[in-house]
Design a protein around this motif. Structure first.
Motif, short mmCIF file in Angstrom:
data_model
loop_
_atom_site.label_atom_id
_atom_site.label_comp_id
_atom_site.label_asym_id
_atom_site.label_seq_id
_atom_site.Cartn_x
_atom_site.Cartn_y
_atom_site.Cartn_z
N PRO A 85 0.83 -1.21 0.00
CA PRO A 85 0.00 0.00 0.00
C PRO A 85 0.86 1.25 0.00
O PRO A 85 2.04 1.25 0.39
N ASP A 86 0.26 2.34 -0.46
CA ASP A 86 0.98 3.62 -0.47
C ASP A 86 1.01 4.23 0.92
O ASP A 86 0.20 3.89 1.80
N GLY A 87 1.90 5.15 1.13
CA GLY A 87 1.98 5.85 2.40
C GLY A 87 3.01 5.24 3.34
O GLY A 87 3.76 4.32 2.98
N THR A 88 2.99 5.80 4.56
CA THR A 88 3.94 5.32 5.57
C THR A 88 3.51 3.95 6.05
O THR A 88 2.34 3.72 6.38
N LEU A 89 4.46 3.07 6.13
CA LEU A 89 4.18 1.69 6.53
C LEU A 89 4.61 1.49 7.98
O LEU A 89 5.80 1.53 8.30
N THR A 90 3.64 1.32 8.85
CA THR A 90 3.91 1.09 10.27
C THR A 90 2.99 -0.02 10.78
O THR A 90 1.97 -0.34 10.16
N ASP A 91 3.37 -0.56 11.91
CA ASP A 91 2.53 -1.59 12.53
C ASP A 91 1.23 -0.97 13.03
O ASP A 91 1.24 0.11 13.63
N ARG A 92 0.13 -1.70 12.80
CA ARG A 92 -1.18 -1.21 13.22
C ARG A 92 -1.95 -2.36 13.88
O ARG A 92 -2.00 -3.47 13.34
N ARG A 93 -2.55 -2.05 15.04
CA ARG A 93 -3.40 -3.02 15.73
C ARG A 93 -4.34 -2.26 16.65
O ARG A 93 -4.10 -1.11 17.03
N LEU A 94 -5.44 -2.91 17.00
CA LEU A 94 -6.38 -2.33 17.96
C LEU A 94 -5.80 -2.41 19.37
O LEU A 94 -5.04 -3.34 19.69
N PHE A 95 -6.15 -1.46 20.22
CA PHE A 95 -5.52 -1.38 21.54
C PHE A 95 -5.84 -2.59 22.41
O PHE A 95 -5.06 -2.95 23.28
N TYR A 96 -6.99 -3.23 22.19
CA TYR A 96 -7.35 -4.37 23.00
C TYR A 96 -6.90 -5.70 22.40
O TYR A 96 -7.17 -6.75 22.96
N ASP A 97 -6.22 -5.64 21.25
CA ASP A 97 -5.76 -6.87 20.58
C ASP A 97 -4.44 -7.32 21.19
O ASP A 97 -3.35 -7.04 20.67
N LEU A 98 -4.54 -8.01 22.33
CA LEU A 98 -3.33 -8.42 23.04
C LEU A 98 -2.59 -9.53 22.31
O LEU A 98 -1.36 -9.53 22.26
N THR A 99 -3.31 -10.49 21.73
CA THR A 99 -2.63 -11.56 20.98
C THR A 99 -2.01 -11.02 19.70
O THR A 99 -0.99 -11.53 19.23
N GLY A 100 -2.61 -9.97 19.12
CA GLY A 100 -2.01 -9.35 17.94
C GLY A 100 -0.67 -8.73 18.25
O GLY A 100 0.26 -8.77 17.43
N ALA A 101 -0.56 -8.14 19.42
CA ALA A 101 0.74 -7.56 19.82
C ALA A 101 1.81 -8.63 19.91
O ALA A 101 2.96 -8.42 19.50
N GLU A 102 1.46 -9.81 20.43
CA GLU A 102 2.42 -10.91 20.52
C GLU A 102 2.79 -11.41 19.12
O GLU A 102 3.97 -11.72 18.84
#
Length: 432
Positions: A85-102
Protein backbone atom coordinates in the motif's frame (compact mmCIF):
# COMPACT_ATOMS: atom_id res chain seq x y z
CA UNK A 1 -1.03 5.72 57.40
CA UNK A 2 -4.36 7.52 57.60
CA UNK A 3 -7.28 5.52 56.16
CA UNK A 4 -9.97 7.96 57.26
CA UNK A 5 -10.77 8.85 53.65
CA UNK A 6 -11.55 5.19 52.98
CA UNK A 7 -14.24 5.15 55.68
CA UNK A 8 -15.83 8.24 54.15
CA UNK A 9 -16.19 6.71 50.67
CA UNK A 10 -17.30 3.24 51.76
CA UNK A 11 -21.05 2.53 51.98
CA UNK A 12 -22.65 3.07 55.38
CA UNK A 13 -25.65 0.80 54.98
CA UNK A 14 -25.65 -2.94 55.56
CA UNK A 15 -26.81 -3.68 52.01
CA UNK A 16 -24.04 -1.57 50.49
CA UNK A 17 -21.32 -3.11 52.60
CA UNK A 18 -22.56 -6.63 51.97
CA UNK A 19 -22.64 -5.95 48.22
CA UNK A 20 -19.12 -4.57 48.40
CA UNK A 21 -17.91 -7.66 50.25
CA UNK A 22 -19.56 -9.78 47.57
CA UNK A 23 -18.38 -7.88 44.50
CA UNK A 24 -14.76 -7.15 45.41
CA UNK A 25 -13.62 -10.83 45.47
CA UNK A 26 -15.60 -11.67 42.31
CA UNK A 27 -14.23 -8.75 40.32
CA UNK A 28 -10.70 -9.31 41.61
CA UNK A 29 -10.86 -13.00 40.69
CA UNK A 30 -12.09 -12.21 37.19
CA UNK A 31 -9.35 -9.66 36.59
CA UNK A 32 -6.59 -11.92 37.87
CA UNK A 33 -7.79 -15.04 36.04
CA UNK A 34 -8.48 -13.28 32.74
CA UNK A 35 -5.17 -11.46 32.91
CA UNK A 36 -3.23 -14.63 33.56
CA UNK A 37 -5.02 -16.54 30.80
CA UNK A 38 -4.51 -13.77 28.27
CA UNK A 39 -0.89 -13.26 29.21
CA UNK A 40 0.09 -16.91 29.43
CA UNK A 41 -2.24 -19.13 27.45
CA UNK A 42 -3.27 -16.90 24.54
CA UNK A 43 0.12 -15.23 24.34
CA UNK A 44 1.95 -18.55 24.18
CA UNK A 45 -0.54 -19.97 21.65
CA UNK A 46 -0.20 -16.86 19.48
CA UNK A 47 3.61 -17.09 19.62
CA UNK A 48 3.58 -20.75 18.56
CA UNK A 49 1.11 -20.20 15.70
CA UNK A 50 2.98 -17.15 14.45
CA UNK A 51 6.28 -19.04 14.56
CA UNK A 52 4.77 -21.74 12.33
CA UNK A 53 3.45 -19.08 9.95
CA UNK A 54 6.87 -17.45 9.74
CA UNK A 55 8.22 -20.59 8.04
CA UNK A 56 5.64 -20.32 5.23
CA UNK A 57 6.10 -16.57 4.85
CA UNK A 58 9.87 -16.87 4.77
CA UNK A 59 9.69 -19.64 2.15
CA UNK A 60 7.45 -17.53 -0.05
CA UNK A 61 9.67 -14.46 0.45
CA UNK A 62 12.84 -16.33 -0.51
CA UNK A 63 11.23 -17.74 -3.69
CA UNK A 64 10.03 -14.27 -4.67
CA UNK A 65 13.49 -12.83 -4.00
CA UNK A 66 15.02 -15.44 -6.39
CA UNK A 67 12.53 -14.51 -9.10
CA UNK A 68 10.69 -17.82 -9.18
CA UNK A 69 6.96 -18.00 -9.85
CA UNK A 70 5.14 -18.30 -6.52
CA UNK A 71 1.45 -18.25 -7.50
CA UNK A 72 0.98 -21.98 -7.08
CA UNK A 73 2.99 -22.02 -3.85
CA UNK A 74 1.05 -19.08 -2.44
CA UNK A 75 -2.24 -20.77 -3.29
CA UNK A 76 -1.08 -23.96 -1.60
CA UNK A 77 0.00 -22.05 1.48
CA UNK A 78 -3.25 -20.01 1.49
CA UNK A 79 -1.36 -16.73 1.33
CA UNK A 80 -2.52 -13.81 -0.81
CA UNK A 81 -0.05 -11.57 -2.63
CA UNK A 82 -0.71 -7.91 -3.39
CA UNK A 83 1.33 -4.76 -4.03
CA UNK A 84 2.40 -2.81 -0.97
CA UNK A 85 0.00 0.00 0.00
CA UNK A 86 0.98 3.62 -0.47
CA UNK A 87 1.98 5.85 2.40
CA UNK A 88 3.94 5.32 5.57
CA UNK A 89 4.18 1.69 6.53
CA UNK A 90 3.91 1.09 10.27
CA UNK A 91 2.53 -1.59 12.53
CA UNK A 92 -1.18 -1.21 13.22
CA UNK A 93 -3.40 -3.02 15.73
CA UNK A 94 -6.38 -2.33 17.96
CA UNK A 95 -5.52 -1.38 21.54
CA UNK A 96 -7.35 -4.37 23.00
CA UNK A 97 -5.76 -6.87 20.58
CA UNK A 98 -3.33 -8.42 23.04
CA UNK A 99 -2.63 -11.56 20.98
CA UNK A 100 -2.01 -9.35 17.94
CA UNK A 101 0.74 -7.56 19.82
CA UNK A 102 2.42 -10.91 20.52
CA UNK A 103 2.10 -11.94 16.84
CA UNK A 104 3.70 -8.66 15.69
CA UNK A 105 6.55 -9.17 18.12
CA UNK A 106 7.27 -12.71 16.86
CA UNK A 107 7.05 -11.64 13.19
CA UNK A 108 9.58 -8.84 13.71
CA UNK A 109 11.84 -11.21 15.56
CA UNK A 110 11.82 -14.19 13.17
CA UNK A 111 10.81 -12.98 9.68
CA UNK A 112 13.62 -11.38 7.62
CA UNK A 113 12.74 -8.30 5.58
CA UNK A 114 9.58 -7.50 7.53
CA UNK A 115 8.53 -3.86 7.30
CA UNK A 116 5.14 -3.64 8.98
CA UNK A 117 2.10 -5.67 10.08
CA UNK A 118 -1.40 -4.30 9.52
CA UNK A 119 -4.05 -5.91 11.73
CA UNK A 120 -6.64 -3.12 11.34
CA UNK A 121 -7.49 -2.66 7.65
CA UNK A 122 -8.88 -6.18 7.37
CA UNK A 123 -9.30 -7.92 10.71
CA UNK A 124 -10.02 -11.30 9.08
CA UNK A 125 -6.99 -11.21 6.73
CA UNK A 126 -4.17 -9.14 8.22
CA UNK A 127 -1.41 -7.88 5.91
CA UNK A 128 2.26 -8.69 6.40
CA UNK A 129 4.32 -6.13 4.44
CA UNK A 130 7.89 -7.22 3.70
CA UNK A 131 10.74 -6.79 1.24
CA UNK A 132 11.26 -9.65 -1.21
CA UNK A 133 14.35 -8.90 -3.25
CA UNK A 134 13.95 -5.46 -4.82
CA UNK A 135 10.22 -5.08 -4.33
CA UNK A 136 7.88 -4.60 -1.38
CA UNK A 137 4.83 -6.84 -1.27
CA UNK A 138 1.88 -7.33 1.00
CA UNK A 139 1.10 -10.88 2.01
CA UNK A 140 -2.35 -11.47 3.44
CA UNK A 141 -2.98 -14.43 5.71
CA UNK A 142 -5.93 -15.62 7.73
CA UNK A 143 -6.04 -14.27 11.27
CA UNK A 144 -6.64 -17.80 12.47
CA UNK A 145 -3.03 -18.62 11.54
CA UNK A 146 -1.68 -15.81 13.75
CA UNK A 147 -3.52 -16.41 17.02
CA UNK A 148 -6.41 -18.21 18.61
CA UNK A 149 -9.70 -16.92 17.25
CA UNK A 150 -12.04 -14.79 19.40
CA UNK A 151 -10.08 -14.68 22.66
CA UNK A 152 -12.51 -12.01 23.89
CA UNK A 153 -15.19 -14.67 24.20
CA UNK A 154 -13.52 -15.79 27.41
CA UNK A 155 -13.89 -12.31 28.86
CA UNK A 156 -17.51 -12.08 27.73
CA UNK A 157 -18.34 -15.42 29.34
CA UNK A 158 -16.54 -14.49 32.56
CA UNK A 159 -18.34 -11.16 32.79
CA UNK A 160 -21.74 -12.67 31.99
CA UNK A 161 -21.50 -15.54 34.44
CA UNK A 162 -19.87 -13.28 37.01
CA UNK A 163 -22.83 -10.88 36.86
CA UNK A 164 -25.29 -13.77 36.89
CA UNK A 165 -23.72 -15.39 39.96
CA UNK A 166 -23.51 -11.99 41.65
CA UNK A 167 -27.25 -11.53 41.11
CA UNK A 168 -27.96 -15.00 42.50
CA UNK A 169 -25.74 -14.31 45.52
CA UNK A 170 -27.45 -10.95 46.06
CA UNK A 171 -30.86 -12.64 46.19
CA UNK A 172 -29.65 -15.04 48.87
CA UNK A 173 -27.85 -12.23 50.69
CA UNK A 174 -30.97 -10.06 50.69
CA UNK A 175 -32.97 -12.88 52.26
CA UNK A 176 -30.33 -13.17 54.98
CA UNK A 177 -30.22 -9.43 55.62
CA UNK A 178 -33.99 -8.96 55.72
CA UNK A 179 -34.37 -10.45 59.27
CA UNK A 180 -31.60 -8.16 60.52
CA UNK A 181 -33.36 -5.18 59.02
CA UNK A 182 -36.68 -6.20 60.60
CA UNK A 183 -34.95 -6.53 63.97
CA UNK A 184 -33.45 -3.05 63.57
CA UNK A 185 -36.86 -1.59 62.66
CA UNK A 186 -38.50 -3.24 65.68
CA UNK A 187 -35.74 -1.95 67.99
CA UNK A 188 -35.95 1.57 66.56
CA UNK A 189 -39.74 1.62 66.88
CA UNK A 190 -39.56 0.41 70.49
CA UNK A 191 -37.10 3.19 71.25
CA UNK A 192 -39.72 5.65 69.98
CA UNK A 193 -42.45 4.17 72.14
CA UNK A 194 -44.07 2.10 69.40
CA UNK A 195 -44.75 -1.63 69.49
CA UNK A 196 -44.69 -3.39 66.12
CA UNK A 197 -45.17 -7.08 65.54
CA UNK A 198 -41.87 -8.94 65.28
CA UNK A 199 -41.14 -12.66 64.96
CA UNK A 200 -37.52 -13.88 65.00
CA UNK A 201 -36.44 -15.36 61.67
CA UNK A 202 -33.32 -15.86 59.57
CA UNK A 203 -30.04 -17.47 60.58
CA UNK A 204 -29.49 -19.00 64.01
CA UNK A 205 -27.54 -16.00 65.30
CA UNK A 206 -30.21 -13.55 64.09
CA UNK A 207 -32.95 -15.65 65.71
CA UNK A 208 -31.03 -15.63 68.99
CA UNK A 209 -30.67 -11.85 68.83
CA UNK A 210 -34.38 -11.51 68.01
CA UNK A 211 -35.45 -13.68 70.95
CA UNK A 212 -33.12 -11.72 73.24
CA UNK A 213 -34.71 -8.49 71.99
CA UNK A 214 -38.22 -9.79 72.66
CA UNK A 215 -37.22 -10.88 76.17
CA UNK A 216 -35.66 -7.50 76.85
CA UNK A 217 -38.71 -5.68 75.50
CA UNK A 218 -40.98 -7.76 77.69
CA UNK A 219 -38.94 -7.04 80.81
CA UNK A 220 -38.85 -3.31 80.07
CA UNK A 221 -42.60 -3.21 79.48
CA UNK A 222 -43.24 -5.10 82.71
CA UNK A 223 -40.96 -2.73 84.62
CA UNK A 224 -42.67 0.32 83.10
CA UNK A 225 -46.12 -1.04 83.90
CA UNK A 226 -45.05 -1.82 87.45
CA UNK A 227 -43.63 1.64 88.00
CA UNK A 228 -46.65 3.33 86.47
CA UNK A 229 -49.03 1.23 88.55
CA UNK A 230 -47.08 1.93 91.74
CA UNK A 231 -46.92 5.70 91.21
CA UNK A 232 -50.54 5.89 90.15
CA UNK A 233 -51.68 3.76 93.10
CA UNK A 234 -49.72 5.71 95.68
CA UNK A 235 -50.80 9.05 94.28
CA UNK A 236 -54.42 7.98 94.02
CA UNK A 237 -54.53 6.49 97.53
CA UNK A 238 -53.13 9.66 99.04
CA UNK A 239 -55.87 11.77 97.54
CA UNK A 240 -58.52 10.46 99.97
CA UNK A 241 -56.79 11.44 103.25
CA UNK A 242 -55.72 14.75 101.74
CA UNK A 243 -59.32 15.47 100.77
CA UNK A 244 -60.48 14.68 104.33
CA UNK A 245 -57.76 16.93 105.78
CA UNK A 246 -58.72 19.74 103.42
CA UNK A 247 -62.39 19.35 104.32
CA UNK A 248 -61.63 19.32 108.04
CA UNK A 249 -59.43 22.42 107.79
CA UNK A 250 -62.09 24.29 105.83
CA UNK A 251 -64.51 23.79 108.73
CA UNK A 252 -62.17 25.35 111.26
CA UNK A 253 -61.88 29.02 111.95
CA UNK A 254 -59.50 31.05 109.79
CA UNK A 255 -56.55 31.04 112.15
CA UNK A 256 -52.96 31.59 110.91
CA UNK A 257 -52.09 27.98 111.77
CA UNK A 258 -55.11 26.69 109.84
CA UNK A 259 -54.18 28.81 106.81
CA UNK A 260 -50.62 27.45 106.89
CA UNK A 261 -51.90 23.87 107.09
CA UNK A 262 -54.29 24.49 104.21
CA UNK A 263 -51.38 25.80 102.13
CA UNK A 264 -49.40 22.66 102.94
CA UNK A 265 -52.29 20.45 101.89
CA UNK A 266 -52.64 22.31 98.59
CA UNK A 267 -48.90 21.94 97.99
CA UNK A 268 -49.15 18.21 98.65
CA UNK A 269 -52.00 17.98 96.13
CA UNK A 270 -49.84 19.76 93.55
CA UNK A 271 -47.05 17.29 94.22
CA UNK A 272 -49.44 14.39 93.74
CA UNK A 273 -50.49 15.82 90.37
CA UNK A 274 -46.84 15.94 89.41
CA UNK A 275 -46.40 12.30 90.41
CA UNK A 276 -49.40 11.37 88.29
CA UNK A 277 -47.98 13.28 85.32
CA UNK A 278 -44.73 11.39 85.73
CA UNK A 279 -46.61 8.09 85.85
CA UNK A 280 -48.66 9.02 82.78
CA UNK A 281 -45.49 9.94 80.91
CA UNK A 282 -45.05 6.30 79.89
CA UNK A 283 -48.61 6.06 78.56
CA UNK A 284 -48.31 8.06 75.36
CA UNK A 285 -51.28 8.77 73.16
CA UNK A 286 -51.39 7.63 69.56
CA UNK A 287 -49.71 9.75 66.86
CA UNK A 288 -52.19 11.97 65.04
CA UNK A 289 -51.78 14.76 62.44
CA UNK A 290 -51.22 17.87 64.54
CA UNK A 291 -50.44 21.52 63.85
CA UNK A 292 -47.37 22.19 66.06
CA UNK A 293 -47.74 25.97 65.83
CA UNK A 294 -51.37 25.83 66.97
CA UNK A 295 -50.32 23.49 69.79
CA UNK A 296 -47.60 25.90 70.92
CA UNK A 297 -49.97 28.89 70.65
CA UNK A 298 -52.49 27.17 72.90
CA UNK A 299 -49.82 26.39 75.51
CA UNK A 300 -48.76 30.06 75.49
CA UNK A 301 -52.37 31.17 75.89
CA UNK A 302 -52.88 28.81 78.83
CA UNK A 303 -49.75 30.16 80.50
CA UNK A 304 -50.90 33.73 79.92
CA UNK A 305 -54.25 33.07 81.63
CA UNK A 306 -52.49 32.15 84.86
CA UNK A 307 -50.39 35.31 84.82
CA UNK A 308 -47.28 34.17 83.01
CA UNK A 309 -45.46 36.52 80.63
CA UNK A 310 -44.40 34.35 77.70
CA UNK A 311 -43.83 35.15 74.03
CA UNK A 312 -44.27 32.87 71.03
CA UNK A 313 -41.93 32.86 68.03
CA UNK A 314 -43.24 30.58 65.27
CA UNK A 315 -44.04 30.58 61.55
CA UNK A 316 -47.50 31.69 60.47
CA UNK A 317 -48.35 28.34 58.91
CA UNK A 318 -46.81 24.95 59.47
CA UNK A 319 -49.27 22.34 58.25
CA UNK A 320 -50.03 19.13 60.10
CA UNK A 321 -47.37 16.65 61.05
CA UNK A 322 -47.58 13.34 62.90
CA UNK A 323 -47.25 13.96 66.65
CA UNK A 324 -48.60 12.70 69.96
CA UNK A 325 -50.41 15.92 70.93
CA UNK A 326 -51.22 15.08 74.56
CA UNK A 327 -47.68 13.95 75.34
CA UNK A 328 -46.08 16.94 73.58
CA UNK A 329 -48.51 19.28 75.33
CA UNK A 330 -47.59 17.76 78.70
CA UNK A 331 -43.89 18.06 77.91
CA UNK A 332 -44.06 21.70 76.76
CA UNK A 333 -46.36 22.65 79.63
CA UNK A 334 -43.78 21.38 82.11
CA UNK A 335 -41.00 23.30 80.36
CA UNK A 336 -43.04 26.52 80.22
CA UNK A 337 -44.12 26.09 83.86
CA UNK A 338 -40.48 25.70 84.94
CA UNK A 339 -39.46 28.74 82.89
CA UNK A 340 -42.13 30.94 84.49
CA UNK A 341 -41.42 29.58 87.97
CA UNK A 342 -37.74 30.47 87.91
CA UNK A 343 -37.84 33.54 85.66
CA UNK A 344 -39.90 36.66 85.05
CA UNK A 345 -40.20 36.23 81.29
CA UNK A 346 -40.13 33.24 78.97
CA UNK A 347 -40.22 32.55 75.25
CA UNK A 348 -41.35 29.54 73.23
CA UNK A 349 -39.86 29.15 69.73
CA UNK A 350 -40.99 26.65 67.09
CA UNK A 351 -38.65 25.77 64.21
CA UNK A 352 -39.62 23.33 61.47
CA UNK A 353 -37.26 21.48 59.12
CA UNK A 354 -37.64 18.65 56.65
CA UNK A 355 -36.53 15.99 59.13
CA UNK A 356 -37.35 17.35 62.58
CA UNK A 357 -39.27 19.91 64.62
CA UNK A 358 -37.62 21.88 67.43
CA UNK A 359 -39.37 23.54 70.38
CA UNK A 360 -37.16 25.93 72.34
CA UNK A 361 -38.17 27.28 75.76
CA UNK A 362 -36.03 30.12 77.21
CA UNK A 363 -36.28 32.19 80.38
CA UNK A 364 -34.45 35.05 82.10
CA UNK A 365 -33.93 33.20 85.37
CA UNK A 366 -30.67 32.13 87.02
CA UNK A 367 -30.22 29.13 84.73
CA UNK A 368 -28.40 25.90 85.57
CA UNK A 369 -24.59 25.57 85.66
CA UNK A 370 -23.20 23.34 82.87
CA UNK A 371 -21.79 20.82 85.33
CA UNK A 372 -25.23 20.25 86.89
CA UNK A 373 -27.39 20.04 83.76
CA UNK A 374 -27.11 16.27 83.49
CA UNK A 375 -28.20 15.96 87.13
CA UNK A 376 -31.17 18.28 86.49
CA UNK A 377 -32.63 15.79 84.01
CA UNK A 378 -32.75 12.99 86.58
CA UNK A 379 -36.02 12.29 88.43
CA UNK A 380 -36.43 13.95 91.84
CA UNK A 381 -33.39 16.18 91.27
CA UNK A 382 -33.75 19.58 92.97
CA UNK A 383 -30.98 22.09 92.33
CA UNK A 384 -31.74 24.46 95.19
CA UNK A 385 -28.42 26.22 94.87
CA UNK A 386 -28.90 26.85 91.18
CA UNK A 387 -32.57 27.72 90.78
CA UNK A 388 -34.73 30.31 92.44
CA UNK A 389 -37.08 28.75 94.99
CA UNK A 390 -38.99 31.90 95.87
CA UNK A 391 -41.82 31.04 93.50
CA UNK A 392 -42.57 27.64 94.92
CA UNK A 393 -40.65 24.42 95.02
CA UNK A 394 -41.27 21.35 92.95
CA UNK A 395 -40.55 17.71 93.40
CA UNK A 396 -37.91 17.60 90.67
CA UNK A 397 -39.89 15.78 87.98
CA UNK A 398 -40.62 18.50 85.40
CA UNK A 399 -37.48 18.07 83.29
CA UNK A 400 -37.48 14.32 83.87
CA UNK A 401 -41.02 14.05 82.48
CA UNK A 402 -40.07 16.17 79.47
CA UNK A 403 -36.96 14.11 78.80
CA UNK A 404 -38.86 10.81 79.03
CA UNK A 405 -41.50 12.03 76.60
CA UNK A 406 -38.81 13.24 74.18
CA UNK A 407 -37.00 9.91 74.29
CA UNK A 408 -40.21 7.97 73.83
CA UNK A 409 -40.77 10.02 70.67
CA UNK A 410 -37.29 9.13 69.43
CA UNK A 411 -36.18 12.71 70.04
CA UNK A 412 -33.90 14.50 72.47
CA UNK A 413 -33.97 17.13 75.21
CA UNK A 414 -30.94 19.34 75.83
CA UNK A 415 -30.16 22.12 78.32
CA UNK A 416 -28.01 25.12 77.41
CA UNK A 417 -27.75 28.80 78.28
CA UNK A 418 -30.00 31.30 76.53
CA UNK A 419 -27.80 33.75 74.64
CA UNK A 420 -30.52 36.43 74.43
CA UNK A 421 -32.43 36.07 77.71
CA UNK A 422 -29.55 34.93 79.92
CA UNK A 423 -31.38 32.11 81.66
CA UNK A 424 -31.96 28.46 80.83
CA UNK A 425 -32.61 27.27 77.28
CA UNK A 426 -34.31 23.91 76.74
CA UNK A 427 -34.39 22.41 73.21
CA UNK A 428 -36.93 19.69 72.50
CA UNK A 429 -36.16 18.06 69.13
CA UNK A 430 -38.64 15.52 67.70
CA UNK A 431 -38.15 13.65 64.41
CA UNK A 432 -40.81 14.07 61.73
Amino acid sequence: MDFGWLKRVLPRGLYGRAALILLVPVVTLQIVVSGQILQRYFRDVAAQMTTALVLDLDLLRSRMAEGEPVEALAEALEIGIAPAPDGTLTDRRLFYDLTGAEAIRVLHRDLPGLIAVDLVSDERFPAVILRAGDEIVSLSVSRRRLSASNPHQLLVLMVFFGLFMTWVAYIFLRNQLKPIRRLAEASEAFGKGQLIEYNPSGATEVRSAGRAFLDMRGRIEAMIDQRTLMLSGVSHDLRTPLTRMKLGLSMLEAEPEVTALMRDVEEMEALLETFLDFARGEALDDPTPTDPVALARQIVEDAGRIGGEIALVAPERSGRILLRPQAVRRCLSNLVSNALRYGEKARLTVVLSDRAIRFTVEDDGPGIPPERRAEALKPFARLDAARNQDKGSGVGLGLAIARDIAQRHGGSLSLTESAEMGGLRVDLVLPR
